[in-house]
Design an enzyme around this catalytic site. Structure first.
Site, PDB file in Angstrom:
ATOM      1  N   SER A 163      22.363 -30.718 -13.295  1.00 41.27           N
ATOM      2  CA  SER A 163      23.347 -31.718 -13.690  1.00 41.27           C
ATOM      3  C   SER A 163      24.076 -32.276 -12.465  1.00 41.27           C
ATOM      4  CB  SER A 163      24.296 -31.115 -14.719  1.00 41.27           C
ATOM      5  OG  SER A 163      25.067 -32.098 -15.357  1.00 41.27           O
ATOM      6  N   ASP A 257      19.375 -35.516 -24.302  1.00 41.10           N
ATOM      7  CA  ASP A 257      20.354 -35.474 -23.221  1.00 41.10           C
ATOM      8  C   ASP A 257      20.727 -36.902 -22.844  1.00 41.10           C
ATOM      9  OD1 ASP A 257      21.828 -35.054 -20.893  1.00 41.10           O
ATOM     10  OD2 ASP A 257      20.231 -34.009 -19.819  1.00 41.10           O
ATOM     11  N   HIS A 287      21.126 -31.072 -23.112  1.00 39.00           N
ATOM     12  CA  HIS A 287      21.693 -30.840 -21.789  1.00 39.00           C
ATOM     13  C   HIS A 287      22.379 -29.476 -21.756  1.00 39.00           C
ATOM     14  CE1 HIS A 287      23.207 -32.365 -17.908  1.00 39.00           C
ATOM     15  NE2 HIS A 287      24.221 -31.535 -18.127  1.00 39.00           N
TER      16      HIS A 287
END
Length: 319
Positions: A163, A257, A287
């Site tokens: 991320s 996501d 995610h």
């Protein structure tokens, strides 16, 4: 591994049954949305969710990486110096720490046979862009220069993260403060303009929401020293001349996501410029799944994939 192509609207996605069960459980628990909390409270909430370590590794010790706190993970002892993955944790530049990603680092070092140096960079909004990025660049440069102190091979260096941590890894690869052989990018933030189709398809209901992502970006850019159009914030926007020099990469994305499409776009753009890149999408996942190998089979598979890719990339030393 072949480079995958973006899925179009006609291709069907189904949420993995384990992921569906977990999301339903989180909804029943009713934890407050991130964007409804102050950063300190959001960090405390995240810390409560950090899993207990599920495995041991040969050695774990704290390191001062040139003024940046870090934690070193070493695999099974061997006569051959391992390579090193400099790892940047996710958390939207606002939350997360060494403990939140401890299980990931243990897993990667055990499965790859390579060392992992997890970086405790400064967080926004107290230290907004470019403070955390500067820490990651400094720690990477220091790790290469001080490989002997770490017990690793200076010619076998990789960067990676998930991320926001993958965002840092991509930008560090552009800056190249040291020779980097490989980058591991797990659902990376590559375009903070938030204008992709996956942001609309997955705006709510899949753990990371569009509004939470806006909350993260607003805090990260609170110092007004960068913008979503800055390639140091949105690495997808870097020039071809820089991106073409990127080290080989594994890009992992999740089908449910908001960041899916920008991860796919980044992988495809690197490939088009001749960079060796593999892209694997876990179409039924959301995610954050990579942090949950104790709960999700796909996460365990993703860890195995990431570790083997890292092992192979660092196996031969300097190209």
């Amino acid at each position: 591994m072949p480079l995958s192509q973006p899925l179009n609207q006609s291709q069907h996605r189904s949420l993995n049954w384990e992921a569906q069960t977990l999301l339903e459980l989180m909804e029943r628990i009713g934890a407050p949305a991130l964007d409804s909390q102050e950063p300190a409270m959001a960090r405390a909430t995240r810390a409560e969710l950090a899993p207990e370590p599920t495995e041991d590794c040969h050695e774990i010790r704290f390191v001062d990486a040139g003024g940046v706190p870090a934690r070193l993970y070493l695999p099974t002892p061997t006569d051959t110096l391992p390579g090193l993955l400099v790892f940047f944790h996710g958390g939207g530049w606002v939350i997360g720490d060494l403990d939140s990603h401890d299980n990931i680092c243990r897993s990667l070092t055990n499965r790859s046979g390579q060392a992992v140096l997890s970086i405790d960079y400064r967080l926004a909004p107290e230290d907004p862009f470019p403070a955390g990025l500067g820490d990651c660049i400094q720690a990477t440069r220091w790790a290469h220069a001080n490989a002997a102190e770490l017990g690793v091979d200076p010619d076998r260096l990789a960067v990676g993260g998930d991320s926001a941590g993958a965002n840092f890894a991509a930008v560090v690869a552009h800056v190249a403060p040291a020779p980097i052989m490989f980058q591991l990018l797990v659902y990376p933030v590559t375009d903070c303009r938030m204008n992709t189709e996956s942001y609309e398809q997955n705006a709510e209901g899949y753990f990371l929401t569009k509004s939470s992502m806006q909350w993260f970006i607003d805090h990260y850019l609170a110092g007004e020293r960068g913008s979503a159009e800055d390639p140091r914030v949105s690495p997808l926007l870097v020039g071809d001349d820089v991106l073409a020099q990127s080290p080989p990469a594994l890009v992992i994305t999740a089908g449910f996501d908001p960041l899916r499409d920008e991860g796919v776009a980044y992988a495809n753009r690197m490939a088009a410029l001749g960079v060796k890149v593999s892209h694997v999408e876990f179409t039924g996942q959301f995610h954050g799944f990579f942090s949950l190998p104790h709960m999700l089979g796909d996460a365990r598979a993703a860890h195995a994939l990431a570790a083997e890719s890292l092992r192979l990339a660092l196996a031969s030393g300097r190209p």
